[in-house]
Design an enzyme around this catalytic site. Sequence first.
Site, short mmCIF file in Angstrom:
data_model
loop_
_atom_site.label_atom_id
_atom_site.label_comp_id
_atom_site.label_asym_id
_atom_site.label_seq_id
_atom_site.Cartn_x
_atom_site.Cartn_y
_atom_site.Cartn_z
N THR A 84 40.95 35.40 44.03
CA THR A 84 41.53 35.32 42.69
C THR A 84 42.84 34.56 42.83
O THR A 84 43.83 35.10 43.33
CB THR A 84 41.79 36.73 42.12
OG1 THR A 84 40.58 37.48 42.21
CG2 THR A 84 42.22 36.64 40.66
N LYS A 122 49.92 40.53 41.41
CA LYS A 122 49.67 39.09 41.60
C LYS A 122 48.79 38.55 40.48
O LYS A 122 49.08 37.52 39.86
CB LYS A 122 49.01 38.90 42.97
CG LYS A 122 48.62 37.51 43.35
CD LYS A 122 47.15 37.19 43.35
CE LYS A 122 46.15 38.12 43.91
NZ LYS A 122 44.76 37.72 43.88
N LYS A 164 38.04 34.67 35.35
CA LYS A 164 38.33 35.79 36.27
C LYS A 164 39.65 36.46 35.88
O LYS A 164 39.75 37.69 35.82
CB LYS A 164 38.38 35.29 37.72
CG LYS A 164 38.90 36.27 38.74
CD LYS A 164 38.06 37.53 38.85
CE LYS A 164 38.76 38.58 39.71
NZ LYS A 164 38.15 39.91 39.60
P1 NAP Z 1 42.67 42.18 51.43
O1 NAP Z 1 41.78 43.29 51.91
O2 NAP Z 1 44.14 42.41 51.36
O3 NAP Z 1 42.35 40.90 52.36
C1 NAP Z 1 43.13 39.75 52.24
C2 NAP Z 1 42.64 38.69 53.20
O4 NAP Z 1 43.53 37.55 53.13
C3 NAP Z 1 42.64 39.13 54.67
O5 NAP Z 1 41.59 38.47 55.34
C4 NAP Z 1 44.00 38.61 55.17
O6 NAP Z 1 44.07 38.43 56.56
C5 NAP Z 1 44.05 37.27 54.46
N1 NAP Z 1 45.40 36.73 54.35
C6 NAP Z 1 46.46 37.22 53.65
N2 NAP Z 1 47.52 36.42 53.78
C7 NAP Z 1 47.15 35.40 54.60
C8 NAP Z 1 47.80 34.24 55.09
N3 NAP Z 1 49.06 33.97 54.78
N4 NAP Z 1 47.10 33.42 55.91
C9 NAP Z 1 45.81 33.68 56.25
N5 NAP Z 1 45.13 34.75 55.79
C10 NAP Z 1 45.79 35.59 54.97
O7 NAP Z 1 42.25 41.69 49.97
P2 NAP Z 1 40.83 41.83 49.22
O8 NAP Z 1 40.82 43.11 48.44
O9 NAP Z 1 39.72 41.51 50.18
O10 NAP Z 1 40.98 40.62 48.17
C11 NAP Z 1 40.73 39.26 48.52
C12 NAP Z 1 40.73 38.43 47.24
O11 NAP Z 1 39.70 38.90 46.36
C13 NAP Z 1 42.05 38.51 46.45
O12 NAP Z 1 42.31 37.26 45.87
C14 NAP Z 1 41.73 39.55 45.38
O13 NAP Z 1 42.55 39.38 44.24
C15 NAP Z 1 40.27 39.26 45.11
N6 NAP Z 1 39.47 40.38 44.59
C16 NAP Z 1 39.64 41.65 45.09
C17 NAP Z 1 38.86 42.70 44.57
C18 NAP Z 1 39.03 44.13 45.06
O14 NAP Z 1 38.64 45.05 44.33
N7 NAP Z 1 39.55 44.36 46.25
C19 NAP Z 1 37.90 42.43 43.58
C20 NAP Z 1 37.71 41.11 43.14
C21 NAP Z 1 38.52 40.09 43.65
P3 NAP Z 1 44.54 39.68 57.51
O15 NAP Z 1 43.30 40.48 57.73
O16 NAP Z 1 45.03 39.00 58.74
O17 NAP Z 1 45.62 40.43 56.77
#
Ligand code: NAP
Length: 295
Positions: free
Chosen positions: A95, A240, A171
């Site tokens: 997102t 965010k 989204k």
């Molecule tokens: P998350 O568990 O916090 O995972 C974030 C990912 O991004 C991890 O792989 C992290 O790596 C990586 N990352 C963060 N900062 C970075 C950087 N500077 N350089 C390289 N890698 C970096 O988040 P998530 O829940 O999976 O969400 C991922 C995306 O999907 C977001 O945009 C979120 O808004 C969207 N989303 C989430 C949901 C939900 O319910 N969770 C639903 C729909 C969409 P590390 O493992 O090294 O920290």
Amino acid sequence: MKLGFIGLGNMGHAMAKHLLAAKHEVAVYNRSRPKAESLRPLGARVAETPADAARGAEVVFTMLADDPAVEQVVFGETGLLAGLAQGAVHVSSSTISVALSDRLAQAHEKAGQRYVSAPVFGRPDAAEAKQLYVVAAGPTADVERCRPLLVALSRGMSVLGEKPSMANVVKLSGNFLIVSMIEALGEAFALARKSGIEPKAFEQIFQAVMGQTPVLSRYATLISAGQYEPAGFALRLGLKDVRLVLEAAGAAQVPMPFASLARDHYLAAMAKGMGDVDWSALAALAAERAGLPVK
Ligand code: NAP
């Protein structure tokens, strides 16, 4: 198909697993390596850099936290832009802002690469259960090329048009609706509790009368139980998204007063150190404002 998958957090890990299960050859990259290593037994190649994940791939997914993460992974020295072959597709499922999505479209075009925006609706458990819903946009031929992959990790998808950032607008609008539901639920539960009504009793009535919307129903259950940990979607990422909504709304000159209010409530939650709890904890703030005890 030969694929790359970058970003194996709560969402990306499950999505990459579905692509492996669909018998694709997947190279995985994650900033913290253990999450990538955990997919090796399932047949993934563990890449050293984002560029390495793109080596020989026809399609590379990114599923990263936010705009800065995507910028780092794509535009960095050993980034995706440097490693992706001409004609290969970057599918961006994070997102992210409308502005960054437009910038990615331009950068990939300039490099002779393709770009499809495909953010998803659904929490990590939905990702595990192949129940995500994909909103995709981009040049038709590219979206169609990626369709079997998007189908392999979801319960369905909608295609919005040729301009990739249209998917990001949808989204963000969807997340704005969810945030508004969470805020409204939080206030309603606070009023019920303050009036001596058990949250569970209120929830049961609510579920019977208007809980037929799965998203609403899910959040009513979480708020009724006051269960905000572990986070399915971290509150800092919720902030965010609301910021991105307001950014897109500002650029389009669309006033969104509810979004402004939600942004301030999320800021208040951040100031209380709640960045890592679930974004539905907005309801805990509503309860607290009503003088109710919160866990
Ligand atoms: P998350 O568990 O916090 O995972 C974030 C990912 O991004 C991890 O792989 C992290 O790596 C990586 N990352 C963060 N900062 C970075 C950087 N500077 N350089 C390289 N890698 C970096 O988040 P998530 O829940 O999976 O969400 C991922 C995306 O999907 C977001 O945009 C979120 O808004 C969207 N989303 C989430 C949901 C939900 O319910 N969770 C639903 C729909 C969409 P590390 O493992 O090294 O920290």
